[in-house]
Every structure is written in C-alpha cells, then in structure tokens.
Scaffold this active site. Structure first.
Site, mmCIF file in Angstrom:
data_model
loop_
_atom_site.group_PDB
_atom_site.id
_atom_site.type_symbol
_atom_site.label_atom_id
_atom_site.label_comp_id
_atom_site.label_asym_id
_atom_site.label_seq_id
_atom_site.Cartn_x
_atom_site.Cartn_y
_atom_site.Cartn_z
ATOM 1 C CB CYS A 1 27.937 40.851 37.329
ATOM 2 S SG CYS A 1 26.161 41.653 37.666
ATOM 3 C CB CYS B 1 25.049 37.191 35.839
ATOM 4 S SG CYS B 1 24.025 38.446 36.666
ATOM 5 C CB SER C 1 25.264 42.322 40.972
ATOM 6 O OG SER C 1 24.473 42.693 40.333
ATOM 7 C CG HIS D 1 26.224 36.841 40.343
ATOM 8 N ND1 HIS D 1 27.392 37.736 40.988
ATOM 9 C CD2 HIS D 1 25.391 37.205 39.748
ATOM 10 C CE1 HIS D 1 27.157 39.198 40.108
ATOM 11 N NE2 HIS D 1 26.320 38.807 39.491
ATOM 12 C CG HIS E 1 25.114 47.557 42.615
ATOM 13 N ND1 HIS E 1 25.977 48.954 42.412
ATOM 14 C CD2 HIS E 1 24.493 47.484 41.930
ATOM 15 C CE1 HIS E 1 25.502 48.751 40.903
ATOM 16 N NE2 HIS E 1 24.229 48.373 40.654
HETATM 17 N N1 COD Z 1 21.306 57.678 30.741
HETATM 18 C C1 COD Z 1 21.247 56.519 29.522
HETATM 19 N N2 COD Z 1 22.170 55.798 29.848
HETATM 20 C C2 COD Z 1 23.374 55.796 30.977
HETATM 21 C C3 COD Z 1 22.566 56.446 32.281
HETATM 22 C C4 COD Z 1 21.962 57.588 31.745
HETATM 23 N N3 COD Z 1 21.763 58.725 32.864
HETATM 24 N N4 COD Z 1 23.908 56.392 33.000
HETATM 25 C C5 COD Z 1 24.761 55.766 32.925
HETATM 26 N N5 COD Z 1 24.238 54.868 31.844
HETATM 27 C C6 COD Z 1 24.856 53.566 30.739
HETATM 28 C C7 COD Z 1 26.374 53.670 31.478
HETATM 29 O O1 COD Z 1 26.747 54.626 30.153
HETATM 30 C C8 COD Z 1 26.282 52.378 30.511
HETATM 31 O O2 COD Z 1 26.801 52.421 29.607
HETATM 32 C C9 COD Z 1 24.729 51.282 31.201
HETATM 33 O O3 COD Z 1 23.841 53.084 31.861
HETATM 34 C C10 COD Z 1 25.043 51.020 32.089
HETATM 35 O O4 COD Z 1 26.616 49.424 32.682
HETATM 36 P P1 COD Z 1 26.646 48.717 33.174
HETATM 37 O O5 COD Z 1 28.644 48.714 32.150
HETATM 38 O O6 COD Z 1 27.128 49.545 34.267
HETATM 39 O O7 COD Z 1 25.764 47.611 33.812
HETATM 40 P P2 COD Z 1 25.583 46.158 33.481
HETATM 41 O O8 COD Z 1 25.041 46.040 32.272
HETATM 42 O O9 COD Z 1 26.601 45.024 33.566
HETATM 43 O O10 COD Z 1 24.119 45.460 34.032
HETATM 44 C C11 COD Z 1 23.934 45.763 34.946
HETATM 45 C C12 COD Z 1 22.727 46.307 35.648
HETATM 46 C C13 COD Z 1 22.839 47.690 36.036
HETATM 47 C C14 COD Z 1 21.506 45.779 35.319
HETATM 48 C C15 COD Z 1 22.613 45.786 37.020
HETATM 49 O O11 COD Z 1 21.616 46.037 38.172
HETATM 50 C C16 COD Z 1 22.493 43.999 37.428
HETATM 51 O O12 COD Z 1 23.414 43.784 36.636
HETATM 52 N N6 COD Z 1 20.924 44.000 36.976
HETATM 53 C C17 COD Z 1 20.464 42.872 37.273
HETATM 54 C C18 COD Z 1 19.207 41.732 37.364
HETATM 55 C C19 COD Z 1 19.445 40.833 38.528
HETATM 56 O O13 COD Z 1 19.678 39.988 38.138
HETATM 57 N N7 COD Z 1 20.810 40.481 39.208
HETATM 58 C C20 COD Z 1 20.887 39.938 40.168
HETATM 59 C C21 COD Z 1 22.096 39.029 39.724
HETATM 60 S S1 COD Z 1 23.330 40.323 39.036
HETATM 61 ZN ZN ZN Z 2 25.328 39.912 37.997
#
Ligand code: COD
Ligand code: ZN
Ligand code: ZN
Length: 375
Positions: free
Chosen positions: A47, A175, A49, A68, A52
């Site tokens: 994930c 998650c 996170s 996780h 991160h």
């Molecule tokens: N405008 C539009 N799209 C964008 C921009 C922008 N400026 N910047 C990046 N993007 C796009 C990227 O191209 C990508 O496709 C997408 O945003 C982000 O996707 P990923 O793959 O980086 O992220 P995910 O889907 O795995 O999501 C993760 C989160 C970013 C949401 C992350 O914060 C998370 O896991 N949040 C869950 C909250 C939570 O409960 N966390 C606790 C444990 S995980």
């Molecule tokens: Zn997660």
C-alpha cells in the site's frame, strides 16, 4: 510438529533506516501472549502508506516490519482468545475494534481508541514487541506487520473470514479496497442517480469508483494526470475521465461546468493539499459532500475560506472507509465471494515475498495498481 508456544524463526522484510531498501532477514517471532494471535502470512498487498513510512511522510519507530494489508492462517493463539482458532483464515486489522471504547460503542465511528496511527508506539497493546532480529527488538507497524512469514497481533486486530476465501485476493480488503469502497458507500453515503468526481485513480481511487457504482451513482467522473489510468477506471465504473492537464482553467471549474453547477459527491484519493481544495470546490455549494481519503504529507495545513462551508457544503474524511473493522471485514469478504464487487482489476502484479523491493519500485514508478506478495 506443533510450533505453538515456541519461538518461530522465519523470514521478514526489515526496514532499518528511512529511504533504504527492505532487508530480508531471519527474525524470531515470540509466541502470542494472552489475547494475542500468531498468524502465518499467505498474501500481503503493498500500500502507498507503507511507502509513506519509507520516505518519511508517515512517522513510525525504527527498525520496523511494515505491511498492513494481508491475509493469512492462524498458527496459534494466546490465553483467553475466543474469536479465532488455529487453522482459521484471517485478515489483520490496522484499525482495531476493541468493542469497549467510546468510539467502538458509537454507532457511526470506527477509529477505535486502541489504534496506533497518530503517535505510533510500534508495539502490541501491552507495550512490547514480539519480533527480534540480530538480538534487537523490531517494532510493529499499525499492530499488523504483515511483511513477515509470521506475525503476532492483538485479538482486537484480527478478523476471522470465510474458510473458502481466496487469500491472495481478499488481502486487499485489509486496506486499499475497503478504504475506497467504504468512503463512497459508508462515509459519503453516495445516493442513487448522483454525480460523483473521484480525484486519483490508484487502487484506492478505483475502489471509490466501485463504491459509487454499487451505490447507484449515475455519473462517475474520474480525474487523474496520468491518462494511462483511464482504461481501468472505465472498466470498474467511471462514466467519463478527465485529465486536468488538458485544460487551461482550474479543474474545479471544469467539473462545475460539466456537472451543471457542481457534483453531489467528490473524493480526494491522492493525498495532496491542492487537490483536496479542488475536490471541495468542485462539489455543489449548497449540498455537495467532499471526502478526504488520501493521507496528506505529515504536518501540512490548508487555509480555506469558511464561506465555502457556510453555503452548505460538507467536508469530511475517515480511515478504513469508515468501517468498524472486526465486524465489517468478514462481511466484505462474503460480499466479494457473492460477486458484489471485483478485486481482480486492482491487482496488476503478483510477486514472491522475497521480491518486495521490486514491488515497491513498481509502486513508485506508477506501473502498478496493487502488487500482491505471496509467501
Ligand atoms: N491530480 C490528479 N491526479 C493526481 C495528481 C494530481 N495533481 N497527482 C497524482 N495523481 C494521481 C496519480 O497519477 C495516481 O494515479 C493517483 O493520483 C494516486 O494513486 P496511488 O496509486 O499513488 O495511490 P493509492 O490509490 O494507493 O491511494 C493511496 C492514498 C494516496 C489514497 C493514500 O493516502 C492512502 O492509502 N490512503 C488511505 C487512507 C488510510 O486509511 N490510510 C491508513 C492506512 S493506509
Ligand atoms: Zn493502506
Ligand atoms: Zn475500541
């Protein structure tokens, strides 16, 4: 020969320092104490996170075993454990559900007071660690630490799931999937016939789209700066896709125009402050609901004009899709098995656990949605 009650030596991915690769090490995993459960891991997702933590956006104590989002089989249980038994298929829960605190008793809330998210201790509930490597104690992560062949969790941080569930898929319910899907169906409570905008089309964003679709949204507008994400977004239910870079004007204006004055529900699933503002601004001023799903960089603030809310907008967020973990995860697994939503579209890569660093490279390069590591 039973391993119950004994220390187990096994392989785990240890993070010794920030911004460094994981090191596959032999670790010792102590037996579960009272109200704890030792799990043999079968599959774990990677994930954002977890990454991160590696890059310092999310603070936790080192050295640590991350991970996780996983599924496994109970190896042994400590004294007093009643909700799982050896041999049960389970999903570890990074937000526990103790069932006793004020949050657990609240009908809507899910952030059980026993969570280890805000000021991570990196221990189990009793304040100690079960992992040792090269003679040093290794910290837990969110009470789960799934990047290990065996892990120990508190009983309130594990859910028993259906005996026939495919662990290499349902691990995502630990998650990414639940975070996104719940943000639509439970946190926003997306309504039939509504218009939704989803910012960010990673695994969590795609799961938001699935939730909007399941809730009966008529229009689901997917927003991303990487157009390679659009095909998959459409597969899971997006009705249109927009790249903000194709427009001169701010994306919120574009969305207000195409939706005839603002969307009903918007979701920020990226973790950036500018897109959180855009998501708020694109929802209808008198009744729009905007949900923060992405985790923002550590210690950053937004300054906003309160008028944006005074007109009637709602701005909210939740972790783990607002689901009470221990009671909801088994239901989500049975819903998956009843084909109420797919998980296959979220999985782009499957690698053996030892290739964990390759899995993180795929995430960082934007090539993967979810990589599953199998043990
Ligand atoms: N405008 C539009 N799209 C964008 C921009 C922008 N400026 N910047 C990046 N993007 C796009 C990227 O191209 C990508 O496709 C997408 O945003 C982000 O996707 P990923 O793959 O980086 O992220 P995910 O889907 O795995 O999501 C993760 C989160 C970013 C949401 C992350 O914060 C998370 O896991 N949040 C869950 C909250 C939570 O409960 N966390 C606790 C444990 S995980
Ligand atoms: Zn997660
Ligand atoms: Zn609780």
């Amino acid at each position: 020969m039973s391993t119950a009650g004994k220390v187990i030596k096994c392989k785990a991915a240890v993070l010794w320092e920030l911004k460094k690769p994981f090191s596959i090490e032999e670790v010792e995993v102590a037996p579960p104490k009272a109200h704890e459960v030792r799990i043999k891991m079968v599959a774990t997702g990677i994930c954002r996170s977890d990454d991160h933590v590696v890059n310092g956006f999310l603070v936790t104590r080192l050295p640590v075993i991350l991970g996780h989002e996983a599924a496994g089989i109970v190896e042994s249980v400590g004294e007093g454990v009643t909700t799982v038994r050896p041999g049960d298929k389970v999903i570890p829960l990074f937000v526990p559900q103790c069932g006793k605190c004020n949050i657990c008793k609240h009908p809507e809330a899910n952030l059980c007071l026993k969570h280890d998210l805000n000021e991570p201790q990196g221990t189990l509930n009793d304040g100690t660690c079960r992992f040792t490597c090269r003679g040093k104690p290794i910290r837990h992560f969110l009470g789960t630490s799934t990047f290990s062949q065996y892990t120990v969790v508190d009983e309130m941080s594990v859910a028993k799931i259906h005996a026939d569930s495919p662990l290499e898929k349902v691990c995502l319910i630990g998650c990414g999937f639940s975070t996104g899907y719940g943000s639509a169906v439970k946190v926003a409570k997306v309504t039939q016939g509504s218009t939704c905008a989803v910012f960010g089309l990673g695994g969590v964003g795609l799961s938001v789209i699935m939730g909007c679709k399941a809730a009966g949204a008529a229009r689901i507008i997917a927003v991303d700066i990487n157009k390679d994400k659009f095909a998959r977004a459409k597969q899971v239910g997006a009705t249109e896709c927009i790249n903000p870079q194709d427009y001169e004007k701010p994306i919120e204006e574009v969305l207000r125009e195409v939706s005839g004055g603002g969307v009903d529900f918007s979701f920020e699933v990226i973790g950036r402050l500018d897109t959180m503002m855009s998501a708020l601004l694109c929802c209808q001023e008198a009744y729009g609901v905007s949900i923060i799903v992405g985790v923002p960089p550590n210690a950053q603030n937004i300054s906003m004009n309160p008028m944006l809310l005074l007109t009637g907008r709602t701005w909210k967020g939740a972790v783990f899709g607002g689901f009470k973990s221990k009671e909801s995860v088994p239901k989500l697994v049975t819903d998956f098995m009843a084909k109420k939503f797919p998980l296959d579209q979220l999985i782009t890569h499957v690698l053996p656990f030892e290739k964990i660093n390759e899995g993180f490279d795929l995430l960082r390069s934007g090539k993967s949605v979810r990589t599953i590591l199998t043990f």
